[in-house]
Design an enzyme around this catalytic site. Structure first.
Site, PDB file in Angstrom:
ATOM      1  N   THR A  17       0.774  -1.263  -0.167  1.00  0.00           N
ATOM      2  CA  THR A  17      -0.090   0.061   0.022  1.00  0.00           C
ATOM      3  C   THR A  17       0.883   1.355   0.069  1.00  0.00           C
ATOM      4  O   THR A  17       1.800   1.357   0.227  1.00  0.00           O
ATOM      5  CB  THR A  17      -0.902  -0.008   1.094  1.00  0.00           C
ATOM      6  OG1 THR A  17      -0.085   0.281   2.236  1.00  0.00           O
ATOM      7  CG2 THR A  17      -1.540  -1.075   1.343  1.00  0.00           C
ATOM      8  N   ASP A  18       0.259   2.432  -0.588  1.00  0.00           N
ATOM      9  CA  ASP A  18       0.595   3.817  -0.228  1.00  0.00           C
ATOM     10  C   ASP A  18       0.512   4.177   1.270  1.00  0.00           C
ATOM     11  O   ASP A  18       0.012   3.392   1.977  1.00  0.00           O
ATOM     12  CB  ASP A  18       0.184   4.555  -1.350  1.00  0.00           C
ATOM     13  CG  ASP A  18      -1.464   4.840  -0.906  1.00  0.00           C
ATOM     14  OD1 ASP A  18      -2.112   4.651  -0.130  1.00  0.00           O
ATOM     15  OD2 ASP A  18      -1.830   5.294  -2.073  1.00  0.00           O
ATOM     16  N   ALA A  19       1.050   5.344   1.548  1.00  0.00           N
ATOM     17  CA  ALA A  19       0.683   5.900   2.875  1.00  0.00           C
ATOM     18  C   ALA A  19      -0.590   5.841   3.397  1.00  0.00           C
ATOM     19  O   ALA A  19      -0.924   6.027   4.549  1.00  0.00           O
ATOM     20  CB  ALA A  19       1.296   7.389   3.072  1.00  0.00           C
ATOM     21  N   GLY A  20      -1.624   6.070   2.514  1.00  0.00           N
ATOM     22  CA  GLY A  20      -3.142   6.040   2.974  1.00  0.00           C
ATOM     23  C   GLY A  20      -3.531   4.511   3.226  1.00  0.00           C
ATOM     24  O   GLY A  20      -4.630   4.649   3.326  1.00  0.00           O
ATOM     25  N   VAL A  22      -3.861   2.400   0.842  1.00  0.00           N
ATOM     26  CA  VAL A  22      -4.612   1.950  -0.387  1.00  0.00           C
ATOM     27  C   VAL A  22      -3.432   1.169  -1.429  1.00  0.00           C
ATOM     28  O   VAL A  22      -2.396   1.512  -1.339  1.00  0.00           O
ATOM     29  CB  VAL A  22      -5.018   3.118  -1.246  1.00  0.00           C
ATOM     30  CG1 VAL A  22      -5.705   2.851  -2.550  1.00  0.00           C
ATOM     31  CG2 VAL A  22      -6.167   3.789  -0.496  1.00  0.00           C
TER      32      VAL A  22
END
Length: 144
Positions: A17-20, A22
């Site tokens: 995932t990315d930092a969010g 997602v």
């Protein structure tokens, strides 16, 4: 041989995932690759066997992807792989990623048959082509 429809389970981890939280778009490619590799293995032709016995490797030649909805951290996913078209020197797969029956992504992936030594396009040997050809899924039945 198993049925042509194939589903491989995976879970989304932090590394996907990315930092969010997602799933990063490029990670979907890894999920699709793993499902195709497991599909080939389930047919009795693991990657190492293809290389040793047939002198063959498959490499992605082209890919079309539709990102429909995002996957998120800790989601349990099902990644499908169905052989749409077995050609003399390539395979075309229809693939999808689902979460709880909801389609998140669809993809069409063409893999080219390459000589394992020189990585040049090569025909699929008849002893492999015929069993693979028999696993083609008609377009109307794909990715249900």
């Amino acid at each position: 041989m198993i049925a042509p429809a194939f589903s491989w389970p995976t879970r989304v981890y932090w590394e996907d995932t990315d930092a969010g939280g997602v799933v990063y778009h490029a990670q979907y490619l890894a999920f699709l690759e793993r499902a195709r590799s497991e599909w080939v293995r389930a047919q009795g032709y693991g990657q190492d066997r293809l290389r040793r016995e047939f002198g063959l490797v498959f490499a992605v030649r082209a890919m079309q992807i539709d990102f429909l909805k995002p996957a998120r951290l800790d989601d349990a996913l099902q990644v499908t792989a169905e052989l749409r078209d077995c050609r003399r020197a390539s395979l075309v797969f229809a693939q999808a990623i689902h979460r709880d029956g909801e389609r998140l992504l669809t993809a069409t992936v063409r893999v080219a048959a390459l000589d394992a030594e020189g990585f040049r396009p090569t025909p699929i040997p008849p002893s492999l082509y015929e069993p693979l050809k028999a696993l083609e899924t008609p377009v109307q039945d794909q990715l249900k």
